[in-house]
Design a protein around this motif. Structure first.
Motif, PDB file in Angstrom:
ATOM      1  N   GLN A   9      58.248  32.772  53.544  1.00  0.00           N
ATOM      2  CA  GLN A   9      58.588  32.599  52.337  1.00  0.00           C
ATOM      3  C   GLN A   9      59.941  33.897  51.731  1.00  0.00           C
ATOM      4  O   GLN A   9      60.419  33.739  50.982  1.00  0.00           O
ATOM      5  CB  GLN A   9      57.426  32.486  51.412  1.00  0.00           C
ATOM      6  CG  GLN A   9      57.628  32.013  49.975  1.00  0.00           C
ATOM      7  CD  GLN A   9      56.150  31.362  49.129  1.00  0.00           C
ATOM      8  OE1 GLN A   9      55.577  32.378  48.910  1.00  0.00           O
ATOM      9  NE2 GLN A   9      56.641  30.260  48.439  1.00  0.00           N
ATOM     10  N   PRO A  62      60.734  26.918  46.306  1.00  0.00           N
ATOM     11  CA  PRO A  62      59.545  25.305  46.825  1.00  0.00           C
ATOM     12  C   PRO A  62      59.125  25.247  45.971  1.00  0.00           C
ATOM     13  O   PRO A  62      58.360  25.709  44.858  1.00  0.00           O
ATOM     14  CB  PRO A  62      59.223  25.981  48.025  1.00  0.00           C
ATOM     15  CG  PRO A  62      59.494  27.568  48.090  1.00  0.00           C
ATOM     16  CD  PRO A  62      60.210  27.813  46.682  1.00  0.00           C
ATOM     17  N   HIS A 283      59.098  23.701  50.662  1.00  0.00           N
ATOM     18  CA  HIS A 283      57.663  23.678  51.036  1.00  0.00           C
ATOM     19  C   HIS A 283      56.576  23.001  51.601  1.00  0.00           C
ATOM     20  O   HIS A 283      55.465  23.950  51.842  1.00  0.00           O
ATOM     21  CB  HIS A 283      56.821  22.891  49.548  1.00  0.00           C
ATOM     22  CG  HIS A 283      55.893  23.587  48.623  1.00  0.00           C
ATOM     23  ND1 HIS A 283      55.206  25.056  48.294  1.00  0.00           N
ATOM     24  CD2 HIS A 283      54.507  23.133  49.053  1.00  0.00           C
ATOM     25  CE1 HIS A 283      53.715  25.395  47.987  1.00  0.00           C
ATOM     26  NE2 HIS A 283      53.322  23.882  48.743  1.00  0.00           N
TER      27      HIS A 283
END
Length: 435
Positions: A9, A62, A283
């Motif tokens: 991430q 996301p 995501h």
């Protein structure tokens, strides 16, 4: 939280700030290769691309996928969600959402939200379901802004399908008719012979029944004039450890998989990742298929940078775009390498570009000469030479990106990259012929 999740991430967020990221990469490019004017033009070309802007927003922001679930009691809604995540997720019900005909859930594990769901438990099932209830539900769905409506039908049942399909159609119509519908045929493991749960051991008769039931559902949707994005047969069958008092779960205390009977789930995830809003797709990849998200994102960058290469190559001025194209392809390599957890210097990326030519520096140089030479056709047929050049540049960038994904993310040996480049060029040409 998963450390790998956090690290990926972080990488995606960093790349999502592409203006700053590109500026950082540009600083690594030798000043004698591109001028300040070319740097500015290249940055403008990259940041003005609409597809890239959408992707960058997804990388920075996301969000969990949002689904509306339509299906009767016992159709396997929670089992499907668990099968998609590979985890025994907690069902957390949110506050009242304004209708008794549905409930809103988040599916979570260790504080991480995997999915947001509206379960339309009353749709098609209640004999007292009326127009006012339909309107209330439609209002709730519109406010929810779902990514898709998932229509679940149990493979072993035939009753009520027509009524349920019409209920789904009414819901779609009342919400504007633009909500994509994905039909999912659940419990295919229960088709005869139902004792065989191993997904790789389904006998021919079971596979034949699955096709028959899928075709049947497709016919019913067609008869009622309901368009579906896909009809996908799945088994969500999983036996869990750690759900009983004496059972032990995984090391983190959550239930672990004792027997995995899932089938068709990977195909469902592939379909959703390709068709969801990019923020939801990212995501989904981060939470469910972390090992594949970098490849998925790289594939998107390859497509975008291939198009940008064509734009650069369409410049009618002979020999001005070689350095810019080389810079563009180097940036693509550096992004893909970064997604794998490695950072390249520009010099290393440039050397890799040469090696990815398939026949070393000579092959790379010859392709560049061919690209620029084609522009001489502009002297006789204005625009024709540049169009040829654009195809070469775009196809070359596509092949280079594919080879970089193979090398950095799929860990393909270096001596096999030449063949990957050739295969990717052929694939690109076939795609162009189909357009």
């Amino acid at each position: 939280m998963n450390p790998k999740f956090d690290e990926m991430q972080k990488r995606l967020t960093h790349i999502g700030n592409l203006n700053h990221y590109i500026e950082d990469l540009m600083e690594k490019i030798p000043g004698n290769l591109v001028s300040d004017k070319q740097r500015k033009k290249l940055l403008e070309a990259i940041t003005d691309d609409d597809d890239l802007s959408v992707l960058l927003d997804g990388l920075k922001n996301p969000r969990p996928p949002r689904f509306v679930l339509v299906g009767r009691t016992g159709v396997g809604k929670s089992s499907l969600v668990n099968a998609m995540s590979g985890k025994y997720l907690a069902e957390v019900s949110d506050v009242e959402i304004g209708t008794k005909e549905a409930r809103k859930f988040t599916y979570e594990s260790d504080g991480q939200v995997y999915f947001e769901v509206i379960d339309t438990r009353g749709t098609g099932e209640s004999e007292t379901f009326d127009t006012n209830a339909e309107d209330e539900l439609a209002d709730v769905v519109r406010e929810f802004h779902p990514d898709a409506l998932l229509f679940l039908q149990k493979a072993t049942e035939r009753a009520h399908i027509d009524k349920d399909v019409m209920a789904a159609k009414n819901l779609m119509d009342k919400t504007g008719g633009e909500l994509p519908l994905v039909a999912i045929l659940t419990h295919i493991d229960e088709l005869n012979p139902s004792r065989i749960k191993e997904p790789d051991n389904y006998p021919a008769e079971k596979l034949s029944l699955i096709r028959e039931k899928t075709d049947q559902l497709a016919r019913i949707f067609g008869e009622h004039g309901v368009a579906t994005k896909a009809i996908l047969p799945v088994s969500s069958y999983i036996e869990w450890n750690g759900t009983g008092e004496e059972e032990e779960g995984s090391a983190d205390g959550n239930p672990s998989i004792a027997f995995d009977g899932r089938r068709g789930i990977e195909e469902l995830l592939d379909f959703l990742e390709e068709n969801l809003d990019v923020r939801a797709a990212i995501h989904l990849g981060l939470t469910v298929r972390l090992n594949r998200i970098a490849i998925r994102i790289s594939e998107r960058f390859i497509k975008i940078f291939s198009a940008l290469s064509a734009t650069v190559a369409l410049s009618p001025i002979i020999a001005t775009d070689i350095a810019v194209l080389l810079t563009l392809q180097s940036i693509l390599l550096m992004i893909i390498a970064y997604l794998s957890g490695r950072e390249l210097e520009f010099r290393t990326a440039r050397e890799l570009l040469v090696s990815l030519g398939g026949v070393g520096a000579t092959g790379f140089t010859l392709r560049m000469v061919a690209q620029q030479g084609s522009k001489f056709a502009n002297l006789f047929f204005p625009g024709a030479g540049s169009a040829i050049s654009a195809g070469i540049a775009s196809g070359g960038t596509y092949a280079i990106g594919k080879a970089a994904v193979a090398y950095y993310l799929r860990e393909v040996p270096e001596d096999q990259l030449g063949q990957i480049v050739k295969d990717a060029r052929r694939e690109f040409e076939e795609q162009q012929e189909e357009k």
